[in-house]
Design a protein around this motif. Sequence first.
Motif, mmCIF file in Angstrom:
data_model
loop_
_atom_site.group_PDB
_atom_site.id
_atom_site.type_symbol
_atom_site.label_atom_id
_atom_site.label_comp_id
_atom_site.label_asym_id
_atom_site.label_seq_id
_atom_site.Cartn_x
_atom_site.Cartn_y
_atom_site.Cartn_z
ATOM 1 N N ASN A 6 -21.309 -1.199 -6.927
ATOM 2 C CA ASN A 6 -20.576 -0.071 -6.348
ATOM 3 C C ASN A 6 -19.316 0.219 -7.149
ATOM 4 O O ASN A 6 -18.992 1.383 -7.414
ATOM 5 C CB ASN A 6 -20.199 -0.341 -4.891
ATOM 6 N N ILE A 7 -18.592 -0.825 -7.511
ATOM 7 C CA ILE A 7 -17.370 -0.656 -8.309
ATOM 8 C C ILE A 7 -17.708 0.043 -9.628
ATOM 9 O O ILE A 7 -17.039 1.000 -10.026
ATOM 10 C CB ILE A 7 -16.703 -2.021 -8.604
ATOM 11 N N THR A 8 -18.740 -0.433 -10.295
ATOM 12 C CA THR A 8 -19.136 0.143 -11.578
ATOM 13 C C THR A 8 -19.527 1.608 -11.412
ATOM 14 O O THR A 8 -19.109 2.467 -12.200
ATOM 15 C CB THR A 8 -20.301 -0.655 -12.198
ATOM 16 N N ARG A 9 -20.299 1.914 -10.392
ATOM 17 C CA ARG A 9 -20.735 3.295 -10.150
ATOM 18 C C ARG A 9 -19.530 4.202 -9.910
ATOM 19 O O ARG A 9 -19.415 5.275 -10.520
ATOM 20 C CB ARG A 9 -21.673 3.339 -8.935
ATOM 21 N N LEU A 10 -18.603 3.751 -9.072
ATOM 22 C CA LEU A 10 -17.432 4.572 -8.754
ATOM 23 C C LEU A 10 -16.495 4.709 -9.958
ATOM 24 O O LEU A 10 -15.923 5.772 -10.189
ATOM 25 C CB LEU A 10 -16.704 3.982 -7.548
ATOM 26 N N ARG A 11 -16.350 3.641 -10.730
ATOM 27 C CA ARG A 11 -15.517 3.719 -11.939
ATOM 28 C C ARG A 11 -16.131 4.682 -12.949
ATOM 29 O O ARG A 11 -15.447 5.507 -13.549
ATOM 30 C CB ARG A 11 -15.353 2.341 -12.590
ATOM 31 N N THR A 12 -17.438 4.585 -13.132
ATOM 32 C CA THR A 12 -18.138 5.429 -14.092
ATOM 33 C C THR A 12 -18.037 6.901 -13.713
ATOM 34 O O THR A 12 -17.820 7.758 -14.575
ATOM 35 C CB THR A 12 -19.619 5.004 -14.202
ATOM 36 N N MET A 13 -18.172 7.198 -12.438
ATOM 37 C CA MET A 13 -18.051 8.576 -11.970
ATOM 38 C C MET A 13 -16.700 9.183 -12.340
ATOM 39 O O MET A 13 -16.595 10.383 -12.573
ATOM 40 C CB MET A 13 -18.213 8.643 -10.444
ATOM 41 N N ARG A 14 -15.685 8.336 -12.374
ATOM 42 C CA ARG A 14 -14.336 8.813 -12.655
ATOM 43 C C ARG A 14 -13.918 8.611 -14.110
ATOM 44 O O ARG A 14 -12.850 9.023 -14.512
ATOM 45 C CB ARG A 14 -13.343 8.074 -11.744
ATOM 46 N N GLY A 15 -14.746 7.924 -14.863
ATOM 47 C CA GLY A 15 -14.393 7.616 -16.242
ATOM 48 C C GLY A 15 -13.306 6.554 -16.332
ATOM 49 O O GLY A 15 -12.539 6.532 -17.294
ATOM 50 N N TRP A 16 -13.249 5.671 -15.332
ATOM 51 C CA TRP A 16 -12.209 4.642 -15.272
ATOM 52 C C TRP A 16 -12.695 3.348 -15.896
ATOM 53 O O TRP A 16 -13.834 2.937 -15.725
ATOM 54 C CB TRP A 16 -11.829 4.322 -13.827
ATOM 55 N N SER A 17 -11.786 2.678 -16.568
ATOM 56 C CA SER A 17 -12.025 1.322 -17.045
ATOM 57 C C SER A 17 -11.596 0.350 -15.938
ATOM 58 O O SER A 17 -11.023 0.768 -14.931
ATOM 59 C CB SER A 17 -11.177 1.062 -18.293
ATOM 60 N N GLU A 18 -11.851 -0.927 -16.158
ATOM 61 C CA GLU A 18 -11.339 -1.927 -15.211
ATOM 62 C C GLU A 18 -9.812 -1.863 -15.169
ATOM 63 O O GLU A 18 -9.211 -2.024 -14.106
ATOM 64 C CB GLU A 18 -11.788 -3.336 -15.605
ATOM 65 N N TYR A 19 -9.208 -1.614 -16.320
ATOM 66 C CA TYR A 19 -7.748 -1.519 -16.373
ATOM 67 C C TYR A 19 -7.240 -0.363 -15.517
ATOM 68 O O TYR A 19 -6.282 -0.516 -14.768
ATOM 69 C CB TYR A 19 -7.266 -1.352 -17.819
ATOM 70 N N LYS A 20 -7.877 0.794 -15.609
ATOM 71 C CA LYS A 20 -7.458 1.962 -14.816
ATOM 72 C C LYS A 20 -7.599 1.657 -13.326
ATOM 73 O O LYS A 20 -6.715 2.004 -12.534
ATOM 74 C CB LYS A 20 -8.298 3.180 -15.206
ATOM 75 N N LEU A 21 -8.677 0.988 -12.928
ATOM 76 C CA LEU A 21 -8.835 0.601 -11.527
ATOM 77 C C LEU A 21 -7.723 -0.350 -11.122
ATOM 78 O O LEU A 21 -7.168 -0.240 -10.029
ATOM 79 C CB LEU A 21 -10.208 -0.035 -11.281
ATOM 80 N N SER A 22 -7.369 -1.250 -12.004
ATOM 81 C CA SER A 22 -6.286 -2.190 -11.743
ATOM 82 C C SER A 22 -4.981 -1.443 -11.478
ATOM 83 O O SER A 22 -4.272 -1.730 -10.509
ATOM 84 C CB SER A 22 -6.125 -3.134 -12.930
ATOM 85 N N VAL A 23 -4.677 -0.484 -12.320
ATOM 86 C CA VAL A 23 -3.443 0.298 -12.169
ATOM 87 C C VAL A 23 -3.473 1.098 -10.873
ATOM 88 O O VAL A 23 -2.497 1.115 -10.110
ATOM 89 C CB VAL A 23 -3.246 1.239 -13.390
ATOM 90 N N GLN A 24 -4.586 1.739 -10.597
ATOM 91 C CA GLN A 24 -4.691 2.601 -9.412
ATOM 92 C C GLN A 24 -4.687 1.812 -8.101
ATOM 93 O O GLN A 24 -4.196 2.293 -7.085
ATOM 94 C CB GLN A 24 -5.961 3.459 -9.484
ATOM 95 N N SER A 25 -5.229 0.600 -8.130
ATOM 96 C CA SER A 25 -5.358 -0.199 -6.898
ATOM 97 C C SER A 25 -4.238 -1.217 -6.712
ATOM 98 O O SER A 25 -4.038 -1.726 -5.617
ATOM 99 C CB SER A 25 -6.695 -0.939 -6.887
ATOM 100 N N GLY A 26 -3.538 -1.538 -7.812
ATOM 101 C CA GLY A 26 -2.504 -2.568 -7.731
ATOM 102 C C GLY A 26 -3.064 -3.985 -7.763
ATOM 103 O O GLY A 26 -2.358 -4.950 -7.484
#
Length: 100
Positions: A6-26
């Motif tokens: 699910n994380i991968t699917r949602l990140r891919t939809m947004r073009g986010w890397s793990e780093y971007k998710l880290s920044v956005q989620s804290g």
Amino acid sequence: MNFTENITRLRTMRGWSEYKLSVQSGIPQSTISSWYRKGACPSVASLEAVCKAFGITVAQFYGEDSMLTDEQKQLLDAFSCMAAEQRQALLTLVATFKQE
């Protein structure tokens, strides 16, 4: 579908890397990476932070919104990928379609 899928699917939809998710989620990137590498389960607080970053609910994350049609799910997915200004513009447009 499991948590990391699910994380991968949602990140891919947004073009986010793990780093971007880290920044956005804290959440530290090392924590996010450990979910993938070690198959570690996130805490409830981490899951909520991830969902908040993606602009979705926990129920939506796990696909428990079964009362929605496929078309409604598609709209919600697209909406959750938009920037705040885009969301507001869309809401303003949709308001013009409402019948009184």
